[in-house]
Design a protein around this motif. Structure first.
Motif, PDB file in Angstrom:
ATOM      1  N   ASN A 136     -20.518 -32.083  24.565  1.00 14.55           N
ATOM      2  CA  ASN A 136     -21.821 -31.593  25.026  1.00 14.55           C
ATOM      3  C   ASN A 136     -21.636 -30.175  25.552  1.00 14.55           C
ATOM      4  O   ASN A 136     -20.578 -29.833  26.055  1.00 14.55           O
ATOM      5  CB  ASN A 136     -22.336 -32.473  26.166  1.00 14.55           C
ATOM      6  N   MET A 137     -22.675 -29.368  25.455  1.00 20.63           N
ATOM      7  CA  MET A 137     -22.619 -28.017  25.999  1.00 20.63           C
ATOM      8  C   MET A 137     -23.381 -27.989  27.312  1.00 20.63           C
ATOM      9  O   MET A 137     -24.486 -28.505  27.416  1.00 20.63           O
ATOM     10  CB  MET A 137     -23.208 -27.002  25.026  1.00 20.63           C
ATOM     11  N   SER A 138     -22.749 -27.390  28.324  1.00 21.01           N
ATOM     12  CA  SER A 138     -23.321 -27.356  29.663  1.00 21.01           C
ATOM     13  C   SER A 138     -23.314 -25.936  30.197  1.00 21.01           C
ATOM     14  O   SER A 138     -22.400 -25.163  29.905  1.00 21.01           O
ATOM     15  CB  SER A 138     -22.488 -28.261  30.575  1.00 21.01           C
ATOM     16  N   ASN A 139     -24.309 -25.602  31.008  1.00 23.25           N
ATOM     17  CA  ASN A 139     -24.276 -24.327  31.718  1.00 23.25           C
ATOM     18  C   ASN A 139     -23.150 -24.379  32.734  1.00 23.25           C
ATOM     19  O   ASN A 139     -22.842 -25.439  33.278  1.00 23.25           O
ATOM     20  CB  ASN A 139     -25.598 -24.071  32.441  1.00 23.25           C
ATOM     21  N   GLN A 195     -23.927 -26.089  36.027  1.00 30.49           N
ATOM     22  CA  GLN A 195     -24.221 -27.518  36.025  1.00 30.49           C
ATOM     23  C   GLN A 195     -22.969 -28.313  36.361  1.00 30.49           C
ATOM     24  O   GLN A 195     -21.932 -28.116  35.748  1.00 30.49           O
ATOM     25  CB  GLN A 195     -24.674 -27.969  34.631  1.00 30.49           C
ATOM     26  N   ASN A 196     -23.092 -29.230  37.326  1.00 28.41           N
ATOM     27  CA  ASN A 196     -21.946 -30.106  37.572  1.00 28.41           C
ATOM     28  C   ASN A 196     -22.246 -31.526  37.106  1.00 28.41           C
ATOM     29  O   ASN A 196     -21.394 -32.393  37.190  1.00 28.41           O
ATOM     30  CB  ASN A 196     -21.503 -30.067  39.030  1.00 28.41           C
ATOM     31  N   ARG A 197     -23.480 -31.756  36.629  1.00 27.69           N
ATOM     32  CA  ARG A 197     -23.878 -33.046  36.059  1.00 27.69           C
ATOM     33  C   ARG A 197     -24.746 -32.798  34.836  1.00 27.69           C
ATOM     34  O   ARG A 197     -25.501 -31.835  34.783  1.00 27.69           O
ATOM     35  CB  ARG A 197     -24.672 -33.873  37.063  1.00 27.69           C
ATOM     36  N   GLU A 245     -20.357 -36.355  35.201  1.00 30.01           N
ATOM     37  CA  GLU A 245     -19.983 -35.373  36.205  1.00 30.01           C
ATOM     38  C   GLU A 245     -18.914 -34.492  35.566  1.00 30.01           C
ATOM     39  O   GLU A 245     -17.904 -34.990  35.069  1.00 30.01           O
ATOM     40  CB  GLU A 245     -19.429 -36.087  37.443  1.00 30.01           C
ATOM     41  N   VAL A 246     -19.153 -33.190  35.542  1.00 33.47           N
ATOM     42  CA  VAL A 246     -18.229 -32.261  34.900  1.00 33.47           C
ATOM     43  C   VAL A 246     -17.050 -32.018  35.832  1.00 33.47           C
ATOM     44  O   VAL A 246     -17.221 -31.601  36.974  1.00 33.47           O
ATOM     45  CB  VAL A 246     -18.921 -30.925  34.557  1.00 33.47           C
ATOM     46  N   SER A 247     -15.852 -32.299  35.330  1.00 33.00           N
ATOM     47  CA  SER A 247     -14.651 -32.106  36.154  1.00 33.00           C
ATOM     48  C   SER A 247     -14.069 -30.717  35.900  1.00 33.00           C
ATOM     49  O   SER A 247     -14.494 -30.006  34.997  1.00 33.00           O
ATOM     50  CB  SER A 247     -13.612 -33.172  35.829  1.00 33.00           C
ATOM     51  N   ALA A 302     -12.317 -28.924  25.616  1.00 39.44           N
ATOM     52  CA  ALA A 302     -13.490 -29.155  26.457  1.00 39.44           C
ATOM     53  C   ALA A 302     -13.057 -29.611  27.844  1.00 39.44           C
ATOM     54  O   ALA A 302     -11.932 -30.096  28.032  1.00 39.44           O
ATOM     55  CB  ALA A 302     -14.380 -30.229  25.828  1.00 39.44           C
ATOM     56  N   PHE A 303     -13.972 -29.445  28.792  1.00 33.41           N
ATOM     57  CA  PHE A 303     -13.754 -30.013  30.119  1.00 33.41           C
ATOM     58  C   PHE A 303     -14.114 -31.492  30.041  1.00 33.41           C
ATOM     59  O   PHE A 303     -14.984 -31.894  29.262  1.00 33.41           O
ATOM     60  CB  PHE A 303     -14.628 -29.293  31.153  1.00 33.41           C
ATOM     61  N   LEU A 304     -13.453 -32.299  30.843  1.00 33.07           N
ATOM     62  CA  LEU A 304     -13.689 -33.733  30.800  1.00 33.07           C
ATOM     63  C   LEU A 304     -14.888 -34.098  31.645  1.00 33.07           C
ATOM     64  O   LEU A 304     -15.039 -33.632  32.783  1.00 33.07           O
ATOM     65  CB  LEU A 304     -12.445 -34.483  31.274  1.00 33.07           C
ATOM     66  N   GLY A 305     -15.754 -34.936  31.088  1.00 32.31           N
ATOM     67  CA  GLY A 305     -16.919 -35.447  31.792  1.00 32.31           C
ATOM     68  C   GLY A 305     -16.696 -36.909  32.132  1.00 32.31           C
ATOM     69  O   GLY A 305     -16.427 -37.727  31.263  1.00 32.31           O
TER      70      GLY A 305
END
Length: 151
Positions: free
Chosen positions: A113-116, A119-121, A132-134, A143-146
């Motif tokens: 997924n693409m997140s700003n 955004q932390n969620r 929750e974006v770690s 990617a960062f792990l969600g």
């Protein structure tokens, strides 16, 4: 990826790559290189033509250090191209600017997924799980792990 360039001493040659805004961000390290009398090239990415940059970087010798300053939105594709050429993490400093979207890996369905950046969620596009974006980055997934968001 950094927001500000830091001069790295002791390299054989330096290459400063960026669009007009990016080269402005590199002006402090370019000035330091000039003051030190170091060997360098300046490469303007006026229309972000990756193939021209790739050909230029392929022709460089070992010991070359690259500063790349471009918008966050295209930085990742340039990063991949430099890695494919053979540049290691230690050989390049990536400086991004502008809007930044980060990839987030869903722990349930494995969708990216693409997140700003702020955004932390977020909700997964595929399975709708609230994530929750770690700050844990997976090189394997790029990617960062969600993780499952805590209530």
């Amino acid at each position: 990826m950094k927001k500000e360039a830091v001069f790295i001493n002791g390299k054989r040659k330096y290459i400063f790559c960026g669009d007009e805004q990016g080269l402005k961000l590199l002006s402090n390290v370019l000035k330091k290189g000039k003051e030190e009398g170091l060997t360098y090239d300046r490469y303007l990415l006026s229309d972000l033509k990756m193939t021209l940059l790739e050909d230029f970087l392929k022709s460089q010798k070992m010991g070359t250090f690259v500063y790349l300053a471009i918008p966050f939105l295209v930085l990742q594709q340039f990063r991949k191209a430099l890695e494919d050429i053979g540049y290691l993490e230690e050989d390049v400093q990536y400086i991004g600017y502008g809007e930044r979207k980060i990839p987030v890996f869903c722990c349930r369905c494995h969708e990216i997924n693409m997140s700003n950046q702020e955004q932390n969620r977020l909700f997964c596009d595929r399975c709708s799980l609230e994530l929750e974006v770690s700050d844990h980055y997976s090189a394997m997934h790029n990617a960062f792990l969600g993780y499952v968001a805590k209530l």
